[in-house]
Design an enzyme around this catalytic site. Structure first.
Site, PDB file in Angstrom:
ATOM      1  N   LYS A 110       1.398  20.563 -16.480  1.00  0.00           N
ATOM      2  CA  LYS A 110       0.648  20.016 -15.345  1.00  0.00           C
ATOM      3  C   LYS A 110      -0.681  19.379 -15.789  1.00  0.00           C
ATOM      4  O   LYS A 110      -1.110  19.555 -16.937  1.00  0.00           O
ATOM      5  CB  LYS A 110       0.406  21.145 -14.332  1.00  0.00           C
ATOM      6  CG  LYS A 110       1.703  21.691 -13.697  1.00  0.00           C
ATOM      7  CD  LYS A 110       1.387  22.793 -12.699  1.00  0.00           C
ATOM      8  CE  LYS A 110       2.631  23.335 -12.032  1.00  0.00           C
ATOM      9  NZ  LYS A 110       2.307  24.380 -11.017  1.00  0.00           N
ATOM     10  N   TYR A 123       8.053  19.020  -4.741  1.00  0.00           N
ATOM     11  CA  TYR A 123       7.650  20.248  -4.048  1.00  0.00           C
ATOM     12  C   TYR A 123       8.197  20.321  -2.621  1.00  0.00           C
ATOM     13  O   TYR A 123       7.673  21.071  -1.807  1.00  0.00           O
ATOM     14  CB  TYR A 123       6.119  20.368  -4.059  1.00  0.00           C
ATOM     15  CG  TYR A 123       5.570  20.847  -5.396  1.00  0.00           C
ATOM     16  CD1 TYR A 123       5.973  22.077  -5.939  1.00  0.00           C
ATOM     17  CD2 TYR A 123       4.673  20.080  -6.129  1.00  0.00           C
ATOM     18  CE1 TYR A 123       5.492  22.516  -7.170  1.00  0.00           C
ATOM     19  CE2 TYR A 123       4.189  20.514  -7.362  1.00  0.00           C
ATOM     20  CZ  TYR A 123       4.604  21.737  -7.870  1.00  0.00           C
ATOM     21  OH  TYR A 123       4.127  22.177  -9.092  1.00  0.00           O
ATOM     22  N   ASN A 165      -2.262  26.373 -12.531  1.00  0.00           N
ATOM     23  CA  ASN A 165      -1.487  27.311 -13.346  1.00  0.00           C
ATOM     24  C   ASN A 165      -0.665  26.649 -14.455  1.00  0.00           C
ATOM     25  O   ASN A 165       0.341  27.192 -14.921  1.00  0.00           O
ATOM     26  CB  ASN A 165      -0.655  28.247 -12.454  1.00  0.00           C
ATOM     27  CG  ASN A 165       0.349  27.503 -11.596  1.00  0.00           C
ATOM     28  OD1 ASN A 165       0.471  26.287 -11.680  1.00  0.00           O
ATOM     29  ND2 ASN A 165       1.087  28.234 -10.792  1.00  0.00           N
ATOM     30  N   HIS A 174       5.063  24.185 -15.000  1.00  0.00           N
ATOM     31  CA  HIS A 174       6.156  24.414 -14.051  1.00  0.00           C
ATOM     32  C   HIS A 174       7.461  24.582 -14.811  1.00  0.00           C
ATOM     33  O   HIS A 174       7.706  23.870 -15.782  1.00  0.00           O
ATOM     34  CB  HIS A 174       6.277  23.199 -13.106  1.00  0.00           C
ATOM     35  CG  HIS A 174       7.571  23.181 -12.337  1.00  0.00           C
ATOM     36  ND1 HIS A 174       7.712  23.800 -11.120  1.00  0.00           N
ATOM     37  CD2 HIS A 174       8.781  22.649 -12.641  1.00  0.00           C
ATOM     38  CE1 HIS A 174       8.970  23.643 -10.704  1.00  0.00           C
ATOM     39  NE2 HIS A 174       9.636  22.947 -11.608  1.00  0.00           N
ATOM     40  N   GLU A 183      15.751  18.826 -10.097  1.00  0.00           N
ATOM     41  CA  GLU A 183      14.496  18.357 -10.702  1.00  0.00           C
ATOM     42  C   GLU A 183      14.759  17.428 -11.898  1.00  0.00           C
ATOM     43  O   GLU A 183      14.065  16.429 -12.065  1.00  0.00           O
ATOM     44  CB  GLU A 183      13.637  19.560 -11.117  1.00  0.00           C
ATOM     45  CG  GLU A 183      13.081  20.290  -9.900  1.00  0.00           C
ATOM     46  CD  GLU A 183      12.469  21.661 -10.182  1.00  0.00           C
ATOM     47  OE1 GLU A 183      12.051  22.326  -9.223  1.00  0.00           O
ATOM     48  OE2 GLU A 183      12.407  22.070 -11.368  1.00  0.00           O
TER      49      GLU A 183
HETATM   50  P1  IDP Z   1       6.184  28.539  -9.399  1.00  0.00           P
HETATM   51  O1  IDP Z   1       5.451  27.333  -9.934  1.00  0.00           O
HETATM   52  O2  IDP Z   1       5.832  29.782 -10.177  1.00  0.00           O
HETATM   53  O3  IDP Z   1       7.663  28.321  -9.275  1.00  0.00           O
HETATM   54  P2  IDP Z   1       6.048  28.291  -6.497  1.00  0.00           P
HETATM   55  O4  IDP Z   1       6.000  29.448  -5.552  1.00  0.00           O
HETATM   56  O5  IDP Z   1       7.319  27.511  -6.574  1.00  0.00           O
HETATM   57  O6  IDP Z   1       5.614  28.818  -7.933  1.00  0.00           O
HETATM   58  O7  IDP Z   1       4.851  27.326  -6.091  1.00  0.00           O
HETATM   59  C1  IDP Z   1       4.753  26.028  -6.651  1.00  0.00           C
HETATM   60  C2  IDP Z   1       3.329  25.759  -7.064  1.00  0.00           C
HETATM   61  O8  IDP Z   1       2.518  25.675  -5.900  1.00  0.00           O
HETATM   62  C3  IDP Z   1       2.693  26.859  -7.912  1.00  0.00           C
HETATM   63  O9  IDP Z   1       2.990  26.766  -9.281  1.00  0.00           O
HETATM   64  C4  IDP Z   1       1.225  26.620  -7.647  1.00  0.00           C
HETATM   65  O10 IDP Z   1       0.726  25.519  -8.431  1.00  0.00           O
HETATM   66  C5  IDP Z   1       1.233  26.217  -6.190  1.00  0.00           C
HETATM   67  N1  IDP Z   1       1.023  27.380  -5.323  1.00  0.00           N
HETATM   68  C6  IDP Z   1       1.946  28.296  -4.963  1.00  0.00           C
HETATM   69  N2  IDP Z   1       1.425  29.243  -4.158  1.00  0.00           N
HETATM   70  C7  IDP Z   1       0.128  28.907  -4.022  1.00  0.00           C
HETATM   71  C8  IDP Z   1      -0.958  29.490  -3.301  1.00  0.00           C
HETATM   72  O11 IDP Z   1      -0.823  30.527  -2.629  1.00  0.00           O
HETATM   73  N3  IDP Z   1      -2.156  28.842  -3.400  1.00  0.00           N
HETATM   74  C9  IDP Z   1      -2.333  27.713  -4.115  1.00  0.00           C
HETATM   75  N4  IDP Z   1      -1.325  27.129  -4.810  1.00  0.00           N
HETATM   76  C10 IDP Z   1      -0.121  27.719  -4.764  1.00  0.00           C
HETATM   77 MG    MG Z   2       8.761  27.059  -8.024  1.00  0.00          MG
END
Ligand code: IDP
Ligand code: MG
Length: 151
Positions: A11, A51, A114, A117, A128
């Protein structure tokens, strides 16, 4: 073991923080095989499609903006049970809950920054990969360490 492909996105924060090499190094050292890779400035259309499963959630728009904020590195990795392996290596979504030794556990602090992905299942991986790559952008080749990685 099942031979699979998964989609990985390094990212914008990882690109900006100079962590591209570190992240790819971890996947390489584990013995994964890179079959596609490119630097992408993500359009809103692509970000929203990527997303789309999170559409309607409060973090949808910030997350779309986050991955559009600077280029990302898009990759396809191939290997045995690679989908779960990459998820394990990346760590939990919230970096403060991610184990040390995982990418998120070691290098970041905020859920909205974070770093990386990885597809979460075979259906999402397929979706994807086809969203980010044309079939001709995915290489078929033999990696010389393959027979030394397997029993
Ligand atoms: P993942 O990336 O671990 O699969 P997902 O639940 O699919 O997690 O969420 C996609 C992305 O959305 C996350 O990696 C993060 O960047 C963002 N995200 C998810 N939940 C939150 C939140 O509660 N606050 C802010 N960003 C979030
Ligand atoms: Mg995810």
């Amino acid at each position: 073991m099942t031979k699979e492909r998964t989609f990985v996105m390094i990212k914008p924060d990882a690109v900006q923080r100079g962590l591209v090499g570190e992240i790819i190094r971890r996947f390489e050292q584990k013995g994964t095989k890179i079959v596609a890779m490119k630097l992408v400035s993500v359009s809103r259309e692509l970000a929203e499609k990527h997303y789309e499963i999170h559409k309607g959630k409060p973090f949808f728009e910030p997350t779309v903006k986050y991955i559009m904020s600077a280029p990302v590195v898009a990759m396809v990795l191939e290997g045995n049970d690679i989908i779960e392996m990459v998820r394990t290596m990346i760590g939990k979504t919230d970096p403060m809950k991610a184990e040390m030794g995982t990418i998120r556990g070691d290098f970041c602090q905020f859920i909205g920054r974070n770093l990386v992905h990885g597809s979460d299942g075979s259906d999402t991986a397929e979706f994807e990969i086809s969203l980010w790559f044309k079939p001709e952008e995915i290489s078929k080749y033999t990696k010389i360490d393959e027979r030394w990685l397997q029993e």
